[in-house]
Design a protein around this motif. Structure first.
Motif, short mmCIF file in Angstrom:
data_model
loop_
_atom_site.label_atom_id
_atom_site.label_comp_id
_atom_site.label_asym_id
_atom_site.label_seq_id
_atom_site.Cartn_x
_atom_site.Cartn_y
_atom_site.Cartn_z
N ALA A 274 0.82 -1.21 0.00
CA ALA A 274 0.00 0.00 0.00
C ALA A 274 0.86 1.26 0.00
CB ALA A 274 -0.91 0.00 1.22
N CYS A 275 0.55 2.17 -0.92
CA CYS A 275 1.22 3.46 -0.94
C CYS A 275 0.98 4.16 0.41
CB CYS A 275 0.68 4.32 -2.08
SG CYS A 275 1.34 6.00 -2.12
N PRO A 276 2.00 4.78 0.98
CA PRO A 276 1.80 5.46 2.27
C PRO A 276 0.94 6.71 2.19
CG PRO A 276 4.04 5.80 1.46
CD PRO A 276 3.39 4.80 0.54
N HIS A 277 0.57 7.14 0.99
CA HIS A 277 -0.32 8.30 0.89
C HIS A 277 -1.78 7.87 1.05
CE1 HIS A 277 -2.42 11.57 -1.61
NE2 HIS A 277 -2.23 12.04 -0.39
N GLN A 278 -2.29 7.11 0.09
CA GLN A 278 -3.70 6.72 0.16
C GLN A 278 -3.92 5.26 -0.17
OE1 GLN A 278 -5.88 9.53 -2.32
NE2 GLN A 278 -6.00 11.01 -0.65
N ASN A 279 -2.91 4.45 0.12
CA ASN A 279 -3.06 2.99 0.09
C ASN A 279 -3.24 2.36 -1.29
OD1 ASN A 279 -2.91 2.86 2.94
ND2 ASN A 279 -5.07 3.47 3.05
N THR A 280 -2.98 3.10 -2.34
CA THR A 280 -3.02 2.49 -3.67
C THR A 280 -1.88 1.48 -3.80
OG1 THR A 280 -3.94 4.51 -4.60
CG2 THR A 280 -2.90 2.99 -6.15
N ALA A 281 -2.14 0.42 -4.52
CA ALA A 281 -1.09 -0.59 -4.73
C ALA A 281 0.03 0.00 -5.58
CB ALA A 281 -1.68 -1.82 -5.41
N GLY B 287 4.93 12.99 -6.60
CA GLY B 287 3.62 12.63 -6.07
C GLY B 287 3.26 13.34 -4.78
N ARG B 288 2.45 12.66 -3.96
CA ARG B 288 1.92 13.30 -2.75
C ARG B 288 2.31 12.60 -1.46
NH1 ARG B 288 -4.30 14.53 -4.70
NH2 ARG B 288 -3.76 15.50 -6.69
N ALA B 289 3.10 11.57 -1.56
CA ALA B 289 3.50 10.88 -0.33
C ALA B 289 4.41 11.79 0.50
CB ALA B 289 4.21 9.57 -0.67
N THR B 290 4.47 11.50 1.76
CA THR B 290 5.31 12.31 2.66
C THR B 290 6.31 11.46 3.42
OG1 THR B 290 3.64 12.11 4.40
CG2 THR B 290 3.53 14.07 2.97
N GLU C 161 6.68 3.04 -8.06
CA GLU C 161 5.87 4.23 -8.34
C GLU C 161 4.42 3.94 -8.02
OE1 GLU C 161 6.66 6.34 -11.99
OE2 GLU C 161 4.56 7.00 -12.10
N CYS C 162 3.78 4.92 -7.44
CA CYS C 162 2.35 4.80 -7.17
C CYS C 162 1.58 5.28 -8.40
CB CYS C 162 1.98 5.66 -5.96
SG CYS C 162 0.20 5.73 -5.70
N PRO C 163 0.66 4.48 -8.93
CA PRO C 163 -0.05 4.88 -10.14
C PRO C 163 -1.08 5.98 -9.91
CG PRO C 163 -0.88 2.79 -9.35
CD PRO C 163 0.29 3.13 -8.48
N LYS C 164 -1.40 6.28 -8.66
CA LYS C 164 -2.47 7.26 -8.41
C LYS C 164 -1.95 8.70 -8.47
CE LYS C 164 -6.48 8.13 -5.53
NZ LYS C 164 -7.25 7.68 -4.35
N HIS C 165 -0.96 9.02 -7.67
CA HIS C 165 -0.42 10.39 -7.68
C HIS C 165 1.07 10.41 -8.03
CE1 HIS C 165 -3.84 10.73 -4.64
NE2 HIS C 165 -4.23 11.43 -5.69
N HIS C 166 1.58 9.26 -8.44
CA HIS C 166 2.93 9.16 -9.01
C HIS C 166 4.06 9.45 -8.04
CE1 HIS C 166 0.75 8.54 -12.67
NE2 HIS C 166 0.14 9.69 -12.49
N SER C 167 3.84 9.19 -6.79
CA SER C 167 4.98 9.20 -5.87
C SER C 167 5.93 8.09 -6.27
CB SER C 167 4.52 8.97 -4.42
OG SER C 167 3.78 10.07 -3.97
N ARG C 168 7.22 8.36 -6.15
CA ARG C 168 8.22 7.36 -6.48
C ARG C 168 9.05 7.05 -5.24
NH1 ARG C 168 9.13 11.00 -10.48
NH2 ARG C 168 11.29 11.28 -9.87
#
Ligand code: FES
Length: 179
Positions: free
Chosen positions: A100-107, A137-140, A118-125
């Motif tokens: 799960a992406c640490p931003h909003q849990n997208t795979a 992206g938007r992860a922190t 890379e997260c496919p939702k907001h493209h955090s790498r």
């Protein structure tokens, strides 16, 4: 996108490409349950939908707090979709990340050519060690890491201990084995 990838799904027909994970995780520091489910596919681009799949792995035996996974023979990432775990070997280190992406849990996905997640939702790498790539992206924070230990040729993963870099930095940094 032409780069070779491993996607965070087993194949494009099983409804996991770019999907959201049901946020059933409970971040209990020392014990507790972390349940991650994968729901519906969310409009991945054709190029991403065509991404090569992550190699699927299954943990056989063990208990929830001591799940064995074979240590990958070479650098790359493998996925245990049932338990929401990605096992990554990279430059002599082995990690177990939450899918799960640490931003909003997208795979998240693994891009083999770039050696990055890379997260496919907001493209955090994220780097192969899970570190967040600044300003993407938007992860922190980096990818959440499960507690791990080495037992022979196996990586033993504690599914009840998931560390967040910004909350448990010492444990997060220690959640790695060398090979
Ligand atoms: S859900 Fe991954 S960056 Fe937003």
């Amino acid at each position: 996108m032409s780069r070779g990838t491993y996607a965070a799904n087993v194949n494009e027909n099983d409804g996991c490409d770019g999907c959201a994970l049901v946020p059933r995780r409970e971040f209990l520091r020392d014990a507790g349950a972390i349940a991650v489910g994968i729901l519906v596919a969310l409009g991945a681009s054709p190029a991403r939908a065509a991404a090569a799949p992550l190699e699927a792995i299954t943990s056989i035996g063990g208990s929830r707090d001591d799940k064995p996974y074979p240590i990958p023979a070479k650098d790359g990432s493998q996925i245990d979709k049932e338990n929401g775990v990605i096992v990554t070997r990279w430059q002599g280190m082995v990690y177990a990340f939450s899918l799960a992406c640490p931003h909003q849990n997208t795979a998240i996905k693994w891009f083999d050519k770039d050696g990055q997640f890379e997260c496919p939702k907001h493209h955090s790498r994220f780097q192969p060690d899970g570190l967040y790539v600044k300003d993407s992206g938007r992860a922190t924070r980096g990818l959440d890491r499960f507690a791990v230990r080495k037992d022979g040729n196996n990586l033993m993963v504690n599914l009840d201990k998931l560390y967040q870099e910004d909350d448990d930095e010492t444990e997060w940094k220690a959640a790695v084995v060398t090979v």
